[in-house]
Design an enzyme around this catalytic site. Structure first.
Site, PDB file in Angstrom:
ATOM      1  N   GLU A   1     -31.809  52.423  61.019  1.00  0.00           N
ATOM      2  CA  GLU A   1     -31.487  53.865  60.675  1.00  0.00           C
ATOM      3  C   GLU A   1     -31.317  54.630  61.698  1.00  0.00           C
ATOM      4  O   GLU A   1     -30.542  55.504  61.808  1.00  0.00           O
ATOM      5  CB  GLU A   1     -32.664  54.458  59.992  1.00  0.00           C
ATOM      6  CG  GLU A   1     -32.336  55.620  59.079  1.00  0.00           C
ATOM      7  CD  GLU A   1     -31.407  55.557  57.972  1.00  0.00           C
ATOM      8  OE1 GLU A   1     -31.078  54.225  57.598  1.00  0.00           O
ATOM      9  OE2 GLU A   1     -30.889  56.436  57.277  1.00  0.00           O
TER      10      GLU A   1
ATOM     11  N   HIS B   1     -24.749  51.536  60.227  1.00  0.00           N
ATOM     12  CA  HIS B   1     -25.275  50.440  60.088  1.00  0.00           C
ATOM     13  C   HIS B   1     -24.321  49.274  60.396  1.00  0.00           C
ATOM     14  O   HIS B   1     -24.986  48.226  60.824  1.00  0.00           O
ATOM     15  CB  HIS B   1     -25.493  50.548  58.608  1.00  0.00           C
ATOM     16  CG  HIS B   1     -26.762  51.425  58.144  1.00  0.00           C
ATOM     17  ND1 HIS B   1     -28.165  51.101  58.904  1.00  0.00           N
ATOM     18  CD2 HIS B   1     -27.108  52.322  57.478  1.00  0.00           C
ATOM     19  CE1 HIS B   1     -29.010  52.112  58.075  1.00  0.00           C
ATOM     20  NE2 HIS B   1     -28.316  52.674  57.481  1.00  0.00           N
TER      21      HIS B   1
ATOM     22  N   HIS C   1     -22.242  57.215  58.361  1.00  0.00           N
ATOM     23  CA  HIS C   1     -23.377  56.910  58.392  1.00  0.00           C
ATOM     24  C   HIS C   1     -23.586  55.324  58.167  1.00  0.00           C
ATOM     25  O   HIS C   1     -24.200  54.343  58.792  1.00  0.00           O
ATOM     26  CB  HIS C   1     -24.396  57.360  57.143  1.00  0.00           C
ATOM     27  CG  HIS C   1     -25.909  57.017  57.096  1.00  0.00           C
ATOM     28  ND1 HIS C   1     -26.830  57.636  57.582  1.00  0.00           N
ATOM     29  CD2 HIS C   1     -26.135  55.971  56.423  1.00  0.00           C
ATOM     30  CE1 HIS C   1     -27.949  57.115  57.172  1.00  0.00           C
ATOM     31  NE2 HIS C   1     -27.749  55.940  56.789  1.00  0.00           N
ATOM     32  N   GLU C   2     -22.891  54.846  56.977  1.00  0.00           N
ATOM     33  CA  GLU C   2     -22.867  53.432  56.854  1.00  0.00           C
ATOM     34  C   GLU C   2     -21.998  52.661  57.916  1.00  0.00           C
ATOM     35  O   GLU C   2     -22.513  51.448  58.057  1.00  0.00           O
ATOM     36  CB  GLU C   2     -22.215  53.185  55.446  1.00  0.00           C
ATOM     37  CG  GLU C   2     -22.998  53.893  54.118  1.00  0.00           C
ATOM     38  CD  GLU C   2     -24.675  53.664  54.059  1.00  0.00           C
ATOM     39  OE1 GLU C   2     -24.920  52.531  54.519  1.00  0.00           O
ATOM     40  OE2 GLU C   2     -25.273  54.529  53.539  1.00  0.00           O
TER      41      GLU C   2
HETATM   42 ZN    ZN Z   1     -29.248  54.502  56.374  1.00  0.00          ZN
END
Ligand code: ZN
Length: 512
Positions: free
Chosen positions: A298, A272, A268-269
Site C-alpha cells: 500500500e 501496486h 493507485h493500482e
Molecule cells: Zn491499494
C-alpha cells in the site's frame, strides 16, 4: 554447492512453482469474476476457486516440502542473510509452517465461502440489504475465529490474521500507533474545517469515460507501467492482480460525474503494479515473487497516487493535457484551482474516496470494529449500528443507509475478518518515510515530476524496494532503506506541510 543440495533446491523450486501456478490460476478466476463473468456464473465460480485452492493448499503443505526444507537447512545456514537462496528458504519455511497449521478442507471451504459471499454482497450493496449478507458475514466471522485458533499462543485473536498480511505486526503494536495518529489527525481535521472550504465543483461535471481512460493510461505509461506486461479493465472495486512477472493487471472504475474517482484509482493500482513488475525476474515462480506485506504494498500505491499524483508539480505538467481532453469542462479552471480541488479535505462517508487527511480515520474505524468482532464484543447483528456510531464519533457523519455504511467495503465480504485494513494506514505511514528518503537522495525528483519524468524515482524505488520482492520483511526493508523503524514523524510532517499551505493554517499549529 554440493550436487545433492543443488538437486534438492531444484526440486523444491519446481514444487513451489507448481503451487504458484495453481495460485495464479485461482487469481485469474477471481479477476474474471470481477471483470467479465456473467452473474449466472457465480455459483460454479465459487466451486472452481475452492477446487483450485484445495489443490494449491495440498501441494503447498505436502510432506515433501517439509523434508526438502529440512534437508536444505544446513545449506541455508552457510549463506549470508541477504543471499537469494537464504531468503527463499526462509520465506518458504515461514509459508510452509503457517499453511500446515490450516487443514486443506478448511482452506477450500473458506475460499468457496468468501467467493459466494462476494457475489451476494455485490447484489446486496446496491439494494442496501444488510439482512441478505448477514448470515454470510456471521459465517465469515466464525471462520476467522477458527483460523486464529489454528495458531494457539497468540496474544490477541486478531494477531494470526494481521500477521498473515503484515508479517511481524500485531494488535499490540498497531493499536498505540493508530491511537497516536488519530490524536494527531483530529486537530488537523478540525483546523482545516474552520478554514474557508476549497471549491471542487470542477471535478463534478460530465466527463466521458473514454477521455478519463485515455488520460489515466497516458500518465501511468509515463510512470513506467508497461502495457506489454499488463492491461487495465473496469470493475466495481478496483484492484491489482498478478499472474506472472509478465502479466500484472490493474482494474479501475469510471464515474462520469466524478473525475477524481477513476483517475486516482488508476494511479493507485498502477503503483501496486509497478511494485510487482519491478521484482527481480529470477524470483518468478517462487514465494519471493510478490510484494513483502500489505503495508509495503500500500505504501507504493499511495506514493504514486498521492505523493506524486496529487502534488502541485505533477499538475503543472499534466493539467494542460487534461484540459485538452476536457476543454469545455476545464477550460476556465486554473491549475491552482484544480490542484486545490483534488486535495480538498472534508470528512466523508466513503473510505476509498476520502482525502489524504481523513482517510486514516476510516481505516482506524474498521480496525477497531475488526478487533471487537473477533473478541466477541460485537455481534454481526449489531455491526451496522456500531458502524454508524463510530462514524458519528470520529468523523461527525452518519451514513443515510448501510450501503454507504457497513456494506461499502468489499473486504469482509471477499475475505476473512481481521488483518484486512491495517495495511492501508501502515502504507500511508511508510509511503511518507520512503518518499522522504528518496527525496533526500535525489532532491531533483519533484522538478522531474514537473517535467513528466519519473525514471529517477521509479529507479530508486526499484533498486531499494521492488527488486527484493519478499526477500526482506517490512521492518527489515524500512530499516535498510530509511535507516530506522516504522515512525509517524515523516507522515505527519508531510500532511501538516501540504495541507497547512493549502488551507493557510498558522505555522505554529501543533507545536508545544
Ligand atoms: Zn491499494
Amino acid at each position: 554447492m554440493e550436487n545433492s543440495t543443488q538437486r534438492q533446491l531444484a526440486e523444491l523450486k519446481a514444487h513451489l512453482r507448481e503451487v504458484d501456478d495453481l495460485r495464479s490460476v485461482g487469481s485469474l478466476l477471481a479477476w474474471d469474476q470481477a471483470t467479465y463473468m456473467p452473474e449466472a456464473g457465480a455459483a460454479a465460480r465459487a466451486r472452481q476457486i475452492a477446487t483450485v485452492e484445495a489443490l494449491a493448499h495440498e501441494k503447498a503443505t505436502a510432506a515433501t516440502v517439509g523434508h526438502l526444507l529440512d534437508a536444505l537447512q544446513p545449506y541455508a545456514e552457510t549463506l549470508p542473510y541477504d543471499h537469494d537462496d537464504a531468503a527463499l528458504l526462509r520465506v518458504a519455511r515461514r509459508n510452509y509452517e503457517r499453511a500446515t497449521r490450516v487443514p486443506t478442507s478448511f482452506a477450500a471451504e473458506v475460499a468457496g465461502h468468501v467467493t459466494e459471499s462476494f457475489s451476494v454482497w455485490a447484489e446486496a450493496r446496491p439494494a442496501n440489504d444488510f439482512a441478505r449478507v448477514r448470515p454470510y458475514l456471521e459465517k465469515t466471522l466464525e471462520f476467522s475465529r477458527r483460523y486464529a485458533d489454528f495458531f494457539p499462543g497468540y496474544q490477541h485473536i486478531a494477531d494470526p490474521l494481521i500477521d498473515s498480511a503484515d508479517f511481524g505486526m500485531s494488535a499490540a503494536t498497531i493499536g498505540p500507533l493508530f491511537e497516536e495518529l488519530r490524536q494527531a489527525l483530529t486537530p488537523l481535521v478540525k483546523a482545516i474545517g474552520e478554514r474557508p472550504q476549497v471549491d471542487d465543483s470542477c471535478l463534478h461535471q460530465h466527463f466521458p469515460a473514454a477521455g478519463q481512460r485515455a488520460f489515466g493510461e497516458a500518465v501511468i505509461r509515463d510512470y513506467g507501467y508497461d502495457f506489454r506486461r499488463g492491461r487495465q479493465d473496469t470493475t466495481h472495486h478496483p484492484f491489482m492482480t498478478k499472474f506472472a512477472s509478465g502479466d500484472v493487471r490493474i482494474t479501475t472504475r469510471f464515474d462520469e460525474s466524478d473525475l477524481g474517482g477513476g483517475l486516482f484509482s488508476t494511479l493507485h493500482e498502477a503503483g501496486h503494479a509497478l511494485y510487482e513488475l519491478g521484482i527481480d525476474p529470477a524470483f518468478e515462480g517462487t514465494p519471493l515473487n510478490e510484494g513483502t506485506s500489505a503495508g509495503v504494498h500500500e505504501s507504493q500505491s499511495r506514493l504514486w497516487e498521492n505523493q506524486v499524483g496529487r502534488s502541485a508539480t505533477f499538475w503543472q505538467r499534466y493539467y494542460g493535457d487534461l484540459q485538452r481532453i476536457f476543454p469545455e469542462q476545464l477550460g476556465g479552471v486554473s491549475v491552482e484551482q484544480f490542484y486545490a480541488a483534488v486535495n480538498r479535505v472534508e470528512p466523508s462517508l466513503i473510505r476509498t474516496e476520502a482525502d489524504e487527511v481523513t482517510y486514516n480515520l476510516h481505516v482506524i474505524i474498521r480496525f477497531g470494529l475488526e478487533l471487537d468482532l473477533l473478541e466477541g464484543k460485537l455481534a454481526i447483528a449489531d455491526l451496522p449500528e456500531a458502524w454508524h456510531a463510530r462514524y458519528v464519533e470520529s468523523l461527525g457523519l452518519r451514513a443515510p443507509d448501510d450501503r454507504d455504511g457497513v456494506l461499502q467495503d468489499v473486504h469482509w465480504y471477499g475475505g476473512l475478518i481481521g488483518g484486512a485494513f491495517q495495511g492501508y494506514t501502515l502504507g500511508n505511514i511508510m509511503a511518507a518515510q520512503f518518499y522522504a528518503t528518496a527525496l533526500a537522495a535525489h532532491p531533483e525528483i519533484p522538478a522531474e515530476i514537473g517535467q513528466g519524468r519519473f525514471a529517477t524515482l521509479h529507479g530508486w524505488l526499484r533498486t531499494n524496494i521492488y527488486q527484493h520482492g519478499s526477500k526482506f520483511t517490512a521492518s527489515e526493508l524500512l530499516e535498510r532503506v530509511t535507516g530506522g523503524p516504522l515512525t509517524l514523524a515523516p507522515y505527519l510532517h508531510y500532511l501538516n506541510t501540504k495541507y497547512g499551505a493549502l488551507y493557510g493554517l498558522r505555522e505554529e499549529r501543533g507545536r508545544p
